[in-house]
Design an enzyme around this catalytic site. Structure first.
Site, PDB file in Angstrom:
ATOM      1  N   GLY A  52       0.849  -1.449  -0.018  1.00 48.92           N
ATOM      2  CA  GLY A  52      -0.325   0.092  -0.280  1.00 48.92           C
ATOM      3  C   GLY A  52       0.403   1.421  -0.057  1.00 48.92           C
ATOM      4  N   ASP A 103       7.796  -4.905   9.448  1.00 53.79           N
ATOM      5  CA  ASP A 103       6.586  -4.858   8.658  1.00 53.79           C
ATOM      6  C   ASP A 103       6.354  -6.119   9.493  1.00 53.79           C
ATOM      7  OD1 ASP A 103       4.770  -4.054   6.088  1.00 53.79           O
ATOM      8  OD2 ASP A 103       4.464  -6.795   7.074  1.00 53.79           O
ATOM      9  N   ASP A 140       6.647  -5.842  15.092  1.00 53.95           N
ATOM     10  CA  ASP A 140       5.039  -5.926  15.278  1.00 53.95           C
ATOM     11  C   ASP A 140       5.281  -4.314  16.412  1.00 53.95           C
ATOM     12  OD1 ASP A 140       2.789  -5.329  16.750  1.00 53.95           O
ATOM     13  OD2 ASP A 140       2.707  -7.444  17.716  1.00 53.95           O
ATOM     14  N   VAL A 141       4.625  -3.697  16.338  1.00 48.22           N
ATOM     15  CA  VAL A 141       5.159  -1.916  16.304  1.00 48.22           C
ATOM     16  C   VAL A 141       4.295  -1.938  17.848  1.00 48.22           C
ATOM     17  CG1 VAL A 141       5.960  -0.971  14.301  1.00 48.22           C
ATOM     18  CG2 VAL A 141       3.121  -1.188  15.011  1.00 48.22           C
ATOM     19  N   ASN A 200       3.189   4.939  10.285  1.00 51.73           N
ATOM     20  CA  ASN A 200       2.754   4.203   8.872  1.00 51.73           C
ATOM     21  C   ASN A 200       1.731   3.003   8.848  1.00 51.73           C
ATOM     22  OD1 ASN A 200       1.579   4.004   5.624  1.00 51.73           O
ATOM     23  ND2 ASN A 200       2.285   2.064   5.933  1.00 51.73           N
ATOM     24  N   TYR A 240     -11.218   2.649  14.715  1.00 49.91           N
ATOM     25  CA  TYR A 240     -10.149   2.821  13.785  1.00 49.91           C
ATOM     26  C   TYR A 240     -10.412   4.942  14.176  1.00 49.91           C
ATOM     27  CZ  TYR A 240      -7.882   4.781   9.295  1.00 49.91           C
ATOM     28  OH  TYR A 240      -7.668   4.869   8.013  1.00 49.91           O
ATOM     29  N   GLU A 247      -6.556   2.628  -2.344  1.00 47.25           N
ATOM     30  CA  GLU A 247      -7.269   0.868  -3.230  1.00 47.25           C
ATOM     31  C   GLU A 247      -5.802   1.129  -2.030  1.00 47.25           C
ATOM     32  OE1 GLU A 247      -8.706  -1.413  -4.270  1.00 47.25           O
ATOM     33  OE2 GLU A 247      -9.547   0.748  -4.738  1.00 47.25           O
ATOM     34  N   THR A 248      -5.778   0.231  -1.138  1.00 50.19           N
ATOM     35  CA  THR A 248      -4.777  -0.673  -0.306  1.00 50.19           C
ATOM     36  C   THR A 248      -5.692  -1.477   0.335  1.00 50.19           C
ATOM     37  OG1 THR A 248      -5.405   0.360   1.849  1.00 50.19           O
ATOM     38  CG2 THR A 248      -3.635   1.310   0.310  1.00 50.19           C
TER      39      THR A 248
END
Length: 276
Positions: A24, A44, A71-72, A98, A162, A196-197
């Site tokens: 993305g 990631d 893993d953030v 991100n 979210y 569009e991800t």
């Protein structure tokens, strides 16, 4: 959007860390920074995707790249990974927060564990990475780029966790900007619209299970490449706030001036089903 690939040397040889960088907007931004000559570190969870992206950046852009599985939401894991980045490159110039996840469920039908998971990645992930990176960023008078969302201004129903996580990011980084005044560290909050991800296609349900059904989209979804280019240009100009996507000014205006009408439109769009 036309790309001015070699228009600036601002990021040439700079060390840029992008979380959630394998797909993305994250991947598109990694490629855009590579085109500008930056050295890349990518966090990631998908090791195979990390290996493939690092090889791609080396082969196609001839840049130094480091991919680390991290893993953030795990503070200790972030501290270890950040230490490896700084040891490998000697420091950090740009942090791009991100990494993120989303869900689709009404507030009353969403388990607390889903709220906690979304906040753990979207909010605490950015907090963990920023705290770990800040000493190096201060030394190098660097930049922090935070991926927020249009939902900060015009919230979308069925994404309460979210939306809350994005509001929390603004509170955190607006405060941090004040605290860092005079330090040379710049902070930009970027608020893309619908993009569009894979984030739209892999969402959590209210019970925490994965839902294959994409979330609804109003208007045309932007491409990750166009969003990445806008963020890149905003970073060059050291913008404080970047609100993207052409339909979004209408949504923000409607949400602020005509909140009841906006709510009705959103409910009607949800009732019509998700866009494909």
């Amino acid at each position: 959007m036309r790309r001015k690939v070699f228009a600036s040397k601002v990021f040439d040889r700079k060390v840029v860390l992008i979380t959630g960088g394998c797909a993305g907007i994250g991947r598109a931004l990694a490629e855009r920074m590579a085109q500008a000559g930056a050295r890349l570190a990518i966090f990631d969870l998908d090791q195979q995707a990390l290996d493939g992206l690092v090889q791609h950046l080396r082969d196609h852009h001839n840049v130094e790249a480091l991919g680390l599985r991290c893993d953030v939401s795990d503070r200790s894991a972030v501290q270890r990974a950040m230490a490896l980045v700084i040891e490998h490159f000697g420091g950090l110039d740009v942090l791009v927060n991100n990494a993120g996840i989303t869900h689709r469920s009404r507030v009353m039908e969403t388990l607390p564990a889903v709220f906690e998971r979304v906040m753990a990645v979207n909010f605490y992930g950015a907090l963990h990475c920023t705290q770990a990176a800040l000493p190096s960023l201060q030394t190098r008078r660097g930049q922090i780029i935070v991926l927020s969302s249009r939902s900060q201004y015009a919230p979308v129903p069925e994404r309460g966790a979210y939306n809350a996580s994005k509001h929390a990011l603004h509170g955190l980084f607006d405060t941090l900007r004040c605290e860092l005044e005079g330090s040379g560290v710049h902070i930009m909050l970027a608020c893309p619209g619908y993009t569009e991800t894979d984030l739209r296609k892999r969402v959590l349900g209210g019970d925490g299970s994965s839902i294959a059904q994409p979330v609804p989209v109003i208007g045309r979804a932007a491409s990750p490449q166009d969003v990445a280019e806008a963020i890149y240009q905003g970073a060059l100009k050291r913008r404080r706030l970047l609100v993207l996507s052409s339909p979004d000014w209408r949504a923000r205006l409607a949400a602020r001036l005509f909140p009841r009408l906006f709510d009705q439109l959103m409910r009607a769009r949800l009732a019509a089903g998700p866009a494909r």
